[in-house]
Design a protein around this motif. Sequence first.
Motif, PDB file in Angstrom:
ATOM      1  N   LYS A  29       0.817  -1.224   0.000  1.00 55.39           N
ATOM      2  CA  LYS A  29       0.000   0.000   0.000  1.00 55.39           C
ATOM      3  C   LYS A  29       0.852   1.277   0.000  1.00 55.39           C
ATOM      4  O   LYS A  29       0.499   2.287   0.607  1.00 55.39           O
ATOM      5  N   PHE A  30       1.999   1.215  -0.703  1.00 56.41           N
ATOM      6  CA  PHE A  30       2.817   2.401  -0.862  1.00 56.41           C
ATOM      7  C   PHE A  30       2.147   3.370  -1.833  1.00 56.41           C
ATOM      8  O   PHE A  30       1.441   2.956  -2.755  1.00 56.41           O
ATOM      9  N   LYS A  31       2.401   4.653  -1.624  1.00 55.77           N
ATOM     10  CA  LYS A  31       1.735   5.676  -2.432  1.00 55.77           C
ATOM     11  C   LYS A  31       2.651   6.312  -3.480  1.00 55.77           C
ATOM     12  O   LYS A  31       2.272   6.502  -4.626  1.00 55.77           O
ATOM     13  N   LYS A  32       3.857   6.667  -3.087  1.00 55.64           N
ATOM     14  CA  LYS A  32       4.749   7.382  -4.007  1.00 55.64           C
ATOM     15  C   LYS A  32       6.197   6.962  -3.765  1.00 55.64           C
ATOM     16  O   LYS A  32       6.662   6.937  -2.619  1.00 55.64           O
ATOM     17  N   ALA A  33       6.896   6.683  -4.846  1.00 57.29           N
ATOM     18  CA  ALA A  33       8.287   6.242  -4.756  1.00 57.29           C
ATOM     19  C   ALA A  33       9.254   7.407  -4.875  1.00 57.29           C
ATOM     20  O   ALA A  33       9.061   8.315  -5.685  1.00 57.29           O
ATOM     21  N   PHE A  34      10.306   7.344  -4.070  1.00 61.23           N
ATOM     22  CA  PHE A  34      11.467   8.214  -4.221  1.00 61.23           C
ATOM     23  C   PHE A  34      12.526   7.337  -4.879  1.00 61.23           C
ATOM     24  O   PHE A  34      13.077   6.438  -4.241  1.00 61.23           O
ATOM     25  N   ASN A  58       0.413   2.791 -13.151  1.00 63.31           N
ATOM     26  CA  ASN A  58      -0.073   4.109 -12.704  1.00 63.31           C
ATOM     27  C   ASN A  58       0.390   4.439 -11.284  1.00 63.31           C
ATOM     28  O   ASN A  58      -0.380   4.935 -10.458  1.00 63.31           O
ATOM     29  N   LEU A  59       1.659   4.165 -11.019  1.00 62.63           N
ATOM     30  CA  LEU A  59       2.232   4.423  -9.707  1.00 62.63           C
ATOM     31  C   LEU A  59       3.092   5.683  -9.756  1.00 62.63           C
ATOM     32  O   LEU A  59       3.867   5.884 -10.692  1.00 62.63           O
ATOM     33  N   GLU A  60       2.962   6.491  -8.741  1.00 59.82           N
ATOM     34  CA  GLU A  60       3.612   7.808  -8.712  1.00 59.82           C
ATOM     35  C   GLU A  60       5.062   7.678  -8.222  1.00 59.82           C
ATOM     36  O   GLU A  60       5.385   6.835  -7.393  1.00 59.82           O
ATOM     37  N   TYR A  61       5.932   8.569  -8.720  1.00 61.52           N
ATOM     38  CA  TYR A  61       7.333   8.549  -8.304  1.00 61.52           C
ATOM     39  C   TYR A  61       8.004   9.884  -8.570  1.00 61.52           C
ATOM     40  O   TYR A  61       7.519  10.711  -9.348  1.00 61.52           O
ATOM     41  N   LEU A  62       9.143  10.082  -7.917  1.00 61.83           N
ATOM     42  CA  LEU A  62      10.034  11.209  -8.174  1.00 61.83           C
ATOM     43  C   LEU A  62      11.440  10.642  -8.276  1.00 61.83           C
ATOM     44  O   LEU A  62      11.809   9.763  -7.495  1.00 61.83           O
ATOM     45  N   ILE A  63      12.234  11.151  -9.226  1.00 58.92           N
ATOM     46  CA  ILE A  63      13.591  10.630  -9.428  1.00 58.92           C
ATOM     47  C   ILE A  63      14.623  11.562  -8.807  1.00 58.92           C
ATOM     48  O   ILE A  63      14.631  12.772  -9.057  1.00 58.92           O
ATOM     49  N   PHE A  64      15.512  10.983  -7.998  1.00 59.48           N
ATOM     50  CA  PHE A  64      16.668  11.678  -7.442  1.00 59.48           C
ATOM     51  C   PHE A  64      17.918  10.966  -7.949  1.00 59.48           C
ATOM     52  O   PHE A  64      18.100   9.776  -7.700  1.00 59.48           O
ATOM     53  N   SER A  65      18.768  11.690  -8.678  1.00 56.34           N
ATOM     54  CA  SER A  65      19.940  11.043  -9.272  1.00 56.34           C
ATOM     55  C   SER A  65      21.249  11.755  -8.941  1.00 56.34           C
ATOM     56  O   SER A  65      22.265  11.532  -9.598  1.00 56.34           O
ATOM     57  N   GLY A  79      19.829  14.130  -0.739  1.00 55.16           N
ATOM     58  CA  GLY A  79      18.770  13.143  -0.834  1.00 55.16           C
ATOM     59  C   GLY A  79      17.756  13.270   0.284  1.00 55.16           C
ATOM     60  O   GLY A  79      16.538  13.124   0.057  1.00 55.16           O
ATOM     61  N   VAL A  80      18.226  13.538   1.486  1.00 55.03           N
ATOM     62  CA  VAL A  80      17.314  13.718   2.626  1.00 55.03           C
ATOM     63  C   VAL A  80      16.367  14.877   2.376  1.00 55.03           C
ATOM     64  O   VAL A  80      15.147  14.776   2.598  1.00 55.03           O
ATOM     65  N   GLU A  81      16.913  15.998   1.911  1.00 58.57           N
ATOM     66  CA  GLU A  81      16.071  17.177   1.658  1.00 58.57           C
ATOM     67  C   GLU A  81      15.078  16.925   0.530  1.00 58.57           C
ATOM     68  O   GLU A  81      13.905  17.304   0.630  1.00 58.57           O
ATOM     69  N   LYS A  82      15.526  16.274  -0.535  1.00 60.77           N
ATOM     70  CA  LYS A  82      14.628  15.966  -1.654  1.00 60.77           C
ATOM     71  C   LYS A  82      13.517  15.005  -1.229  1.00 60.77           C
ATOM     72  O   LYS A  82      12.372  15.130  -1.663  1.00 60.77           O
ATOM     73  N   PHE A  83      13.864  14.024  -0.395  1.00 62.27           N
ATOM     74  CA  PHE A  83      12.847  13.085   0.068  1.00 62.27           C
ATOM     75  C   PHE A  83      11.785  13.824   0.888  1.00 62.27           C
ATOM     76  O   PHE A  83      10.583  13.593   0.720  1.00 62.27           O
ATOM     77  N   ILE A 109      18.179   8.207   7.970  1.00 67.40           N
ATOM     78  CA  ILE A 109      18.101   9.545   8.565  1.00 67.40           C
ATOM     79  C   ILE A 109      16.660  10.047   8.608  1.00 67.40           C
ATOM     80  O   ILE A 109      16.252  10.686   9.589  1.00 67.40           O
ATOM     81  N   ILE A 110      15.882   9.757   7.582  1.00 67.04           N
ATOM     82  CA  ILE A 110      14.490  10.210   7.574  1.00 67.04           C
ATOM     83  C   ILE A 110      13.746   9.674   8.795  1.00 67.04           C
ATOM     84  O   ILE A 110      12.971  10.406   9.444  1.00 67.04           O
ATOM     85  N   ASN A 111      13.965   8.419   9.137  1.00 66.02           N
ATOM     86  CA  ASN A 111      13.246   7.822  10.274  1.00 66.02           C
ATOM     87  C   ASN A 111      14.022   7.872  11.582  1.00 66.02           C
ATOM     88  O   ASN A 111      13.509   7.466  12.627  1.00 66.02           O
ATOM     89  N   ASN A 112      15.251   8.385  11.529  1.00 68.88           N
ATOM     90  CA  ASN A 112      16.075   8.570  12.733  1.00 68.88           C
ATOM     91  C   ASN A 112      16.764   9.927  12.633  1.00 68.88           C
ATOM     92  O   ASN A 112      17.993  10.009  12.477  1.00 68.88           O
ATOM     93  N   PRO A 113      16.002  11.014  12.701  1.00 71.84           N
ATOM     94  CA  PRO A 113      16.565  12.353  12.435  1.00 71.84           C
ATOM     95  C   PRO A 113      17.674  12.766  13.377  1.00 71.84           C
ATOM     96  O   PRO A 113      18.445  13.680  13.056  1.00 71.84           O
ATOM     97  N   GLU A 114      17.794  12.107  14.528  1.00 76.38           N
ATOM     98  CA  GLU A 114      18.891  12.439  15.442  1.00 76.38           C
ATOM     99  C   GLU A 114      20.254  12.088  14.840  1.00 76.38           C
ATOM    100  O   GLU A 114      21.292  12.505  15.364  1.00 76.38           O
ATOM    101  N   PHE A 115      20.242  11.328  13.725  1.00 74.70           N
ATOM    102  CA  PHE A 115      21.478  10.978  13.022  1.00 74.70           C
ATOM    103  C   PHE A 115      21.641  11.802  11.739  1.00 74.70           C
ATOM    104  O   PHE A 115      22.249  11.343  10.778  1.00 74.70           O
ATOM    105  N   SER A 116      21.112  13.012  11.738  1.00 74.78           N
ATOM    106  CA  SER A 116      21.195  13.859  10.539  1.00 74.78           C
ATOM    107  C   SER A 116      22.635  14.246  10.202  1.00 74.78           C
ATOM    108  O   SER A 116      22.952  14.562   9.054  1.00 74.78           O
TER     109      SER A 116
END
Length: 382
Positions: A29-34, A58-65, A79-83, A109-116
């Motif tokens: 049940k994912f909505k959008k891919a990074f 018909n699945l949504e995504y954004l590309i970071f390269s 990558g963190v900021e783009k996500f 880092i997204i799920n453990n921001p104390e390790f930014s």
Amino acid sequence: MVNRIILNEVSYHGFGAIESISSEVEKNKFKKAFICTDPGLIKAGAAKKITDVLDKANLEYLIFSDVQQNPTIENVKAGVEKFKESGADYIIAIGGGSAMDCAKAVAIIINNPEFSDVRSLEGVADTKNKCVPIIAVATTAGTAAEVTINYVITDAQKNRKFVCVDPHDMPIVAIVDPGMMMTMPKELTAATGMDALTHAIEGFTTKAAWEMTDMFHLKAIELIAKYLRKAVENDKEAKEKMALASYLAGMGFSNVGLGIVHSMAHPLGAFYGTPHGVANAIILPTVMEYNAEYTGEKFREIAKAFGIKHTRKMTPEEYRKAAVDAVKQLAHDVDIPENLKGIMDIKDLDFIAESALNDVCTGGNPRDTNLEEIKELYKKLL
């Protein structure tokens, strides 16, 4: 002693495996891919193979390269900021080690921001939360980043790589589709294949190795010995076997660690930009000779996995030499350089050796080492 095994929740193998991505997205049940990948894979059309699968469903995504060959702290921060801006809820990492390593760091880092502070992830970081879900799509048969709890980031300011080990970064889905690897140039196929061999041999001989990981590593060695030469010539079956061999080696070494081949290769990549697989392949035989007397009869099993006959009748000296010679011959046959001449400058020896000694992989080496012995190994390779 308690041994631990951590693997993907699910993995798909074989030609056409990428088609399974859409069903996994829908199931979770994912909505959008990074999508985390690199410019080379965008240019080569590899990333498009995945976006075509997503578009069809018909699945949504954004590309970071914005990922370099050796992903940097700056790549991770970007990558963190783009996500955060993307509205994505999961990551599809497309690539070899570079894209996947960057994706793992971002996801942690997204799920453990104390390790930014990316440097705080070095070694075994005490993260509390699982990373953002990752679907890892391998484009090389070598790094096995799709099935490991390890990732490597380059600190460009300090000219060093650092290894991060975190059970929370394991991709939930691994896609090992040889069709994603058919356009790899010969030199990349050779280098990544020798990287997989290094994983298998170091994992097989590391201090933490045990029966289950030995099983993975020996089968990987056997497959690589048989199929790498053909894979370099783009043989379809060989490509598939090498993809499997890489994954098998990853299943093993991710859970028991590596040794000083990797410790010595990491600073070469950080300081000179040497491709990781090439550095490993050059260093591997020399370190095997250095470790040989500390590995029991394991070199006999390595020689046997290479197809060498009558290993049971050999003395320790004979089967150790046979194993090392088999590795040297394979590296020679796939055009790996024989030494570090033209790669490493002797004036940098102190810095390079100190970096190697302090690498997290050093502790797993079957033979305890020190700074002077590592320096001698580098000198021997020059």
